[in-house]
Scaffold this active site. Structure first.
Site, PDB file in Angstrom:
ATOM      1  N   CYS A 223      52.266  91.078  41.149  1.00 24.97           N
ATOM      2  CA  CYS A 223      52.563  90.225  42.049  1.00 24.97           C
ATOM      3  C   CYS A 223      53.371  89.729  41.174  1.00 24.97           C
ATOM      4  O   CYS A 223      54.644  88.674  41.271  1.00 24.97           O
ATOM      5  CB  CYS A 223      51.821  89.396  42.827  1.00 24.97           C
TER       6      CYS A 223
ATOM      7  N   CYS B 157      56.046  89.877  43.236  1.00 31.86           N
ATOM      8  CA  CYS B 157      56.065  88.950  44.453  1.00 31.86           C
ATOM      9  C   CYS B 157      57.146  87.693  43.900  1.00 31.86           C
ATOM     10  O   CYS B 157      57.967  87.493  44.225  1.00 31.86           O
ATOM     11  CB  CYS B 157      55.272  88.040  45.224  1.00 31.86           C
TER      12      CYS B 157
ATOM     13  N   LYS C 269      60.554  88.725  42.106  1.00 29.69           N
ATOM     14  CA  LYS C 269      61.390  88.772  43.102  1.00 29.69           C
ATOM     15  C   LYS C 269      61.590  88.491  44.124  1.00 29.69           C
ATOM     16  O   LYS C 269      63.315  87.768  44.120  1.00 29.69           O
ATOM     17  CB  LYS C 269      60.855  90.526  43.922  1.00 29.69           C
TER      18      LYS C 269
ATOM     19  N   TYR D 144      59.744  98.454  52.089  1.00 24.58           N
ATOM     20  CA  TYR D 144      59.661  97.463  51.418  1.00 24.58           C
ATOM     21  C   TYR D 144      60.620  97.046  49.551  1.00 24.58           C
ATOM     22  O   TYR D 144      61.596  96.344  50.015  1.00 24.58           O
ATOM     23  CB  TYR D 144      59.128  96.349  50.868  1.00 24.58           C
TER      24      TYR D 144
ATOM     25  N   GLU E 114      64.860  95.436  50.594  1.00 31.70           N
ATOM     26  CA  GLU E 114      64.520  94.408  49.765  1.00 31.70           C
ATOM     27  C   GLU E 114      65.531  94.033  47.597  1.00 31.70           C
ATOM     28  O   GLU E 114      66.434  93.236  48.120  1.00 31.70           O
ATOM     29  CB  GLU E 114      63.248  93.534  49.322  1.00 31.70           C
TER      30      GLU E 114
ATOM     31  N   HIS F 197      63.546  70.730  68.391  1.00 31.28           N
ATOM     32  CA  HIS F 197      65.184  71.233  69.610  1.00 31.28           C
ATOM     33  C   HIS F 197      65.645  70.227  68.410  1.00 31.28           C
ATOM     34  O   HIS F 197      65.623  69.159  67.836  1.00 31.28           O
ATOM     35  CB  HIS F 197      64.923  70.480  70.492  1.00 31.28           C
TER      36      HIS F 197
ATOM     37  N   GLU G 231      62.316  77.131  68.228  1.00 28.23           N
ATOM     38  CA  GLU G 231      61.589  76.675  69.331  1.00 28.23           C
ATOM     39  C   GLU G 231      61.812  78.077  70.138  1.00 28.23           C
ATOM     40  O   GLU G 231      61.335  78.593  71.433  1.00 28.23           O
ATOM     41  CB  GLU G 231      62.870  75.888  69.510  1.00 28.23           C
TER      42      GLU G 231
END
Length: 459
Positions: free
Chosen positions: A42, A47, A50, A176, A180, A448, A453
């Site tokens: 990672c 992670c 990346k 993945y 990616e 908003h 939302e």
């Protein structure tokens, strides 16, 4: 019997680090062995670097958007060498932090690869160390398919150290990593060709999520060769000739070929057979994750050898960094904290940092229909163009989807494709983990104007 330490951890990745520090906090003697940089996949080649590449890949589209808001943007150019050097410096910095945290926790670090001699002994460097309990957390490694010339291809390990930004990169794989990096490299300005064996990317994810990401990728200029496979690779001077068969039968000339066809537990040379640790041939746990020749563990991360445990990508469980961390801490609590803990694999959120980005938690529509029946669920779905893209007139769309149990009104799954999907779904994941209903969502006031939302406004 007296041992050299209470716990010996093999592998200083996310899971091993979490387990060792947690165990040490209970006052036990912990030794950890790692032959690479501390931090694991990672931090070193996953992670973290990346995500830094993901951030960089977004700037060209942001420059384009800025023009729609009245900004005058001068010509921009990526300094690849500076970019990669900066990423590597950050990796080194984080690795050093993890090493220091181990030292502060009182964990002894041995900078070697450890091998099991028997159920209580490991060989590390030129010494043998005995331990009451052993935790295996060595992670996984990228694997390449058996294709002629595949030695000329790179994996996710090497892509962070490319000496140049390729003009054209071909990518094998629909999971993945392949998805990616196709988006990252396209965002950085490369021509990208992605070759996948099936009709769609990201097998196992919700059908709408797969379709929206793939359509978005194509809209951004990524060429996706579906129902096709690479049959051979040939190096011609400084370029590669890739032969493809299937729906698309052609030869592709490219600068770099990235293989992202899967990862395998890093068990080679570990000596599992010496300690009687069993493997499971193949296991699929969740969408996007498949383990081959993984260590079989129970709910307490215990292997077939009662005093040896395993966590993370080396096991037949979900291959996610937060899962490895959670299971590492649960292991330490159970074995040293007098607090038996089982890590729950239910409702684990995950994200795909593609362009467009996606995030998901819970059951897909197909999974819910299979479990509750065709008439047992209700689907709510909102599709729209976010306000940000109105002035630049860019064709970027968002989809938010909720899967509801019709009988109990409970939210079974939430799926999103669009900007900041991971950040938004992380918050939704708390509600779903707590058992929220659609009525709970309906009575929540939305912020908003925002894309998020829509999650509480769908009727």
């Amino acid at each position: 019997m007296t041992y050299d330490c209470d716990l010996f951890v093999i592998g200083a990745g996310s899971g091993g680090l979490a387990a060792s520090k947690k165990a040490a906090s209970y006052g036990v003697k912990v030794v950890i062995a790692e032959s690479d940089l501390v931090g694991g996949t990672c931090v070193i080649r996953g992670c973290v670097p990346k995500k830094l590449m993901v951030y960089s890949s977004h700037f060209p589209s942001l420059f384009e958007s800025a023009v729609g808001y009245g900004w005058k943007i001068e010509e921009s150019q990526l300094d690849w060498e500076k970019f990669i050097t900066s990423i590597n410096k950050e990796v080194q910095r984080l690795s050093a932090i993890h090493s220091n945290l181990l030292q502060k926790a009182g964990v002894k670090l041995l900078p070697y690869r450890a091998t099991l001699i028997d159920e209580h002994t490991v060989e590390v460097g030129n010494q043998k160390v005995t331990a009451d309990k052993i935790l295996i957390a060595v992670g996984g490694e990228a694997i390449k398919p058996n294709i002629p010339g595949i030695e000329h291809a790179i994996t996710s390990r090497e892509i962070f150290n490319l000496p140049f930004l390729p003009k054209h990169i071909a990518i094998i794989g629909a999971g993945y990593i392949g998805t990616e990096f196709a988006c990252i490299m396209r965002g950085l300005g490369c021509k990208v060709t992605q070759i996948i064996r099936k009709e769609q990317i990201l097998s196992g994810f919700d059908k709408d999520i797969r379709a929206w990401i793939q359509d978005g990728m194509i809209n951004h200029g990524i060429r996706i060769l579906t129902n096709s496979m690479v049959t051979s690779v040939k190096k011609i001077e400084d370029r590669l000739e890739i032969n493809v068969s299937g729906k698309y039968t052609e030869s592709i000339t490219t600068d770099v070929l990235l293989v992202a066809t899967g990862r395998s537990p890093n068990i080679k040379g570990l000596g599992l057979e010496n300690a009687g640790v069993d493997l499971v041939a193949s296991s699929i746990e969740k969408p996007g994750y498949k383990s081959i020749n993984a260590i079989s563990v129970n709910e307490y991360s215990q292997t077939s050898q009662s005093n040896i445990f395993a966590i993370g990508d080396v096991t037949n469980k979900i291959n996610l960094t937060p899962v490895a961390i959670g299971k590492g801490r649960a292991f330490a609590d159970s074995e040293f904290g007098n607090n038996p803990s089982v890590f729950s694999h239910e409702n684990i959120p995950t994200a795909v940092f593609s362009k467009p980005e996606a995030a998901t938690i819970g059951l897909t529509e197909a999974q819910a229909r299979e479990k509750f029946g065709e008439n047992g669920i209700t689907i709510y779905c909102s599709r729209f163009r976010p306000m940000f893209y109105v002035l630049p007139n860019q064709n970027e769309k968002t989809i938010i989807k909720l899967v509801i149990d019709r009988k109990t009104d409970k939210v079974l799954g939430a799926h999103m494709v669009g900007d900041n999907a991971a950040e938004i779904i992380q918050g939704v994941a708390i509600a779903i983990k707590m058992g929220a209903t659609k009525k709970d969502f309906d009575t929540t006031v939305g912020i908003h104007p925002s894309s998020a939302e829509e999650i509480v406004n769908m009727q």
